[in-house]
Scaffold this motif. Structure first.
Motif, PDB file in Angstrom:
ATOM      1  N   ILE A  10      58.092   4.446 -38.001  1.00 32.84           N
ATOM      2  CA  ILE A  10      58.833   3.184 -37.907  1.00 32.84           C
ATOM      3  C   ILE A  10      58.974   2.545 -39.284  1.00 32.84           C
ATOM      4  O   ILE A  10      60.048   2.040 -39.643  1.00 32.84           O
ATOM      5  N   GLN A  11      57.918   2.588 -40.068  1.00 35.98           N
ATOM      6  CA  GLN A  11      57.980   2.034 -41.429  1.00 35.98           C
ATOM      7  C   GLN A  11      58.973   2.813 -42.282  1.00 35.98           C
ATOM      8  O   GLN A  11      59.753   2.223 -43.047  1.00 35.98           O
ATOM      9  N   GLN A  12      58.976   4.128 -42.148  1.00 34.77           N
ATOM     10  CA  GLN A  12      59.901   4.961 -42.906  1.00 34.77           C
ATOM     11  C   GLN A  12      61.344   4.712 -42.486  1.00 34.77           C
ATOM     12  O   GLN A  12      62.243   4.582 -43.331  1.00 34.77           O
ATOM     13  N   MET A  13      61.573   4.623 -41.172  1.00 31.30           N
ATOM     14  CA  MET A  13      62.928   4.437 -40.648  1.00 31.30           C
ATOM     15  C   MET A  13      63.488   3.056 -40.971  1.00 31.30           C
ATOM     16  O   MET A  13      64.697   2.852 -40.942  1.00 31.30           O
ATOM     17  N   GLY A  14      62.613   2.126 -41.285  1.00 31.31           N
ATOM     18  CA  GLY A  14      63.071   0.780 -41.605  1.00 31.31           C
ATOM     19  C   GLY A  14      64.067   0.739 -42.743  1.00 31.31           C
ATOM     20  O   GLY A  14      64.943  -0.130 -42.804  1.00 31.31           O
ATOM     21  N   SER A  15      63.961   1.702 -43.680  1.00 32.14           N
ATOM     22  CA  SER A  15      64.882   1.744 -44.817  1.00 32.14           C
ATOM     23  C   SER A  15      66.135   2.573 -44.522  1.00 32.14           C
ATOM     24  O   SER A  15      67.062   2.604 -45.332  1.00 32.14           O
ATOM     25  N   GLU A  16      66.167   3.250 -43.359  1.00 36.26           N
ATOM     26  CA  GLU A  16      67.293   4.110 -43.018  1.00 36.26           C
ATOM     27  C   GLU A  16      68.254   3.490 -42.006  1.00 36.26           C
ATOM     28  O   GLU A  16      69.390   3.940 -41.876  1.00 36.26           O
ATOM     29  N   VAL A  17      67.813   2.468 -41.293  1.00 34.53           N
ATOM     30  CA  VAL A  17      68.644   1.873 -40.239  1.00 34.53           C
ATOM     31  C   VAL A  17      69.057   0.456 -40.622  1.00 34.53           C
ATOM     32  O   VAL A  17      68.402  -0.194 -41.436  1.00 34.53           O
ATOM     33  N   PHE A  18      70.146  -0.007 -40.018  1.00 34.05           N
ATOM     34  CA  PHE A  18      70.671  -1.331 -40.380  1.00 34.05           C
ATOM     35  C   PHE A  18      70.000  -2.459 -39.603  1.00 34.05           C
ATOM     36  O   PHE A  18      70.084  -3.622 -39.991  1.00 34.05           O
ATOM     37  N   PHE A  19      69.334  -2.133 -38.489  1.00 32.14           N
ATOM     38  CA  PHE A  19      68.823  -3.176 -37.596  1.00 32.14           C
ATOM     39  C   PHE A  19      67.352  -3.493 -37.884  1.00 32.14           C
ATOM     40  O   PHE A  19      66.610  -2.687 -38.443  1.00 32.14           O
ATOM     41  N   ARG A  20      66.980  -4.685 -37.486  1.00 30.32           N
ATOM     42  CA  ARG A  20      65.586  -5.133 -37.590  1.00 30.32           C
ATOM     43  C   ARG A  20      64.758  -4.453 -36.506  1.00 30.32           C
ATOM     44  O   ARG A  20      65.185  -4.347 -35.369  1.00 30.32           O
ATOM     45  N   MET A  21      63.561  -3.988 -36.881  1.00 30.19           N
ATOM     46  CA  MET A  21      62.649  -3.392 -35.904  1.00 30.19           C
ATOM     47  C   MET A  21      61.345  -4.175 -35.844  1.00 30.19           C
ATOM     48  O   MET A  21      60.816  -4.605 -36.865  1.00 30.19           O
ATOM     49  N   VAL A  22      60.854  -4.332 -34.617  1.00 28.74           N
ATOM     50  CA  VAL A  22      59.555  -4.962 -34.377  1.00 28.74           C
ATOM     51  C   VAL A  22      58.706  -3.954 -33.615  1.00 28.74           C
ATOM     52  O   VAL A  22      59.153  -3.394 -32.604  1.00 28.74           O
ATOM     53  N   HIS A  23      57.499  -3.702 -34.110  1.00 30.89           N
ATOM     54  CA  HIS A  23      56.608  -2.715 -33.487  1.00 30.89           C
ATOM     55  C   HIS A  23      55.531  -3.447 -32.697  1.00 30.89           C
ATOM     56  O   HIS A  23      54.654  -4.094 -33.264  1.00 30.89           O
ATOM     57  N   ILE A  24      55.608  -3.350 -31.357  1.00 34.26           N
ATOM     58  CA  ILE A  24      54.611  -3.960 -30.482  1.00 34.26           C
ATOM     59  C   ILE A  24      53.711  -2.837 -29.965  1.00 34.26           C
ATOM     60  O   ILE A  24      54.183  -1.932 -29.274  1.00 34.26           O
ATOM     61  N   TRP A  25      52.424  -2.893 -30.315  1.00 32.94           N
ATOM     62  CA  TRP A  25      51.485  -1.809 -30.030  1.00 32.94           C
ATOM     63  C   TRP A  25      50.296  -2.323 -29.229  1.00 32.94           C
ATOM     64  O   TRP A  25      49.881  -3.472 -29.379  1.00 32.94           O
TER      65      TRP A  25
END
Length: 273
Positions: free
Chosen positions: A52-67
């Motif tokens: 998820i951290q890696q993909m954060g720089s590849e996608v245009f949308f905001r991501m929130v990781h709920i674990w």
């Protein structure tokens, strides 16, 4: 994109980084971009967080990781936490093994309406094609192209129409399908306020219809269902289901029977305890 998204997309996952990566690439191809992604992680190891951290720089949308910590199959519990984390008034729910077609979010958005939830469909892929699909196949939408799929061994069958019908024809197919418009964990959407009104998912329920039980309480509360299984399309990647047990299915069937017969709208085992 504004600070408050129009739509929140919840994606459930558990230790399935290869599939989740493909799903996130799918959302990166969406024609409608006013959304955030909330990843409902039911106890995955550190590799999912790293992805998820890696993909954060590849996608245009905001991501929130709920674990949450791994406590067996507790999807209902993590989905309730994800619902609370959503910033948008409207929520799409899907799974980390379902790649969305590029119009997926747009279809849900354009068909959203007060007093309704949406029931979408999926097209199941065999394991060899699930593994074969790469980033370029998602960007070119090959994985939704029936000719590309047939070239890799997909047989000719009626279910192929989920990928081939468009526009007015898809609306006709939506109206004619005998399948109930239920809340499906892989592809459904509704208003956050409606989900909160029925107190979200019943956390007693593990694998086997826990998503449909939420839909049954929504229906009991007066919310109606829209059938869009031929319009809101995703392809379902293959995987094993080691968490599927006869005990959990039997327990869930008993809970659902009570919901249907009593016409209850609220679960005391949901978001608000």
């Amino acid at each position: 994109m504004t600070s408050v998204p129009t739509i929140s997309v919840i994606i459930s996952t558990y230790n399935s980084e290869e599939w989740l990566r493909k799903v996130l690439y799918g959302f990166n191809q969406q024609t409608f971009r006013g959304f955030e992604v909330v990843i409902a992680d039911d106890g995955s190891g550190p590799k999912t967080k790293e992805l998820i951290q890696q993909m954060g720089s590849e996608v245009f949308f905001r991501m929130v990781h709920i674990w949450q910590e791994d406590d067996g199959f507790q999807k209902s519990r993590i989905l309730n936490k994800a619902v609370r984390a959503c910033k948008a008034d409207y929520i799409i729910m899907t799974d980390g093994d379902c790649i969305p077609r590029q119009d997926f979010v747009a279809v849900h958005y354009l068909n959203s309406a007060p007093g309704y939830f949406i029931s979408g469909g999926y097209y199941m892929l065999p394991m060899h094609i699930s593994k074969l699909i790469g980033k370029e196949d998602i960007e070119k939408q090959n994985c939704f192209n029936i000719h590309w799929l047939k070239s890799h061994g997909i047989p000719k069958k009626f279910k192929n129409s989920k990928l081939t019908v468009k526009g007015r024809v898809s609306k006709i197919f939506n109206s004619l399908t005998p399948t109930n418009a239920s809340w499906n964990g892989h592809n459904s959407s509704g208003w956050k306020s409606d989900i909160l009104k029925v107190n979200g998912f019943d956390e007693r329920m593990q694998y086997g219809g826990q998503d449909r039980e939420l839909g049954e309480r929504l229906l009991n509360s007066g919310i109606r269902a829209k059938q869009l299984r031929y319009s809101a399309v995703c392809v379902h990647l293959d995987h094993k289901r080691g968490y599927k047990t006869m005990h959990s299915i039997a327990k869930n069937k008993a809970i659902r029977k009570v919901v249907r017969t009593s016409r209850c709208t609220w679960t005391p085992y949901g978001i608000a305890k």
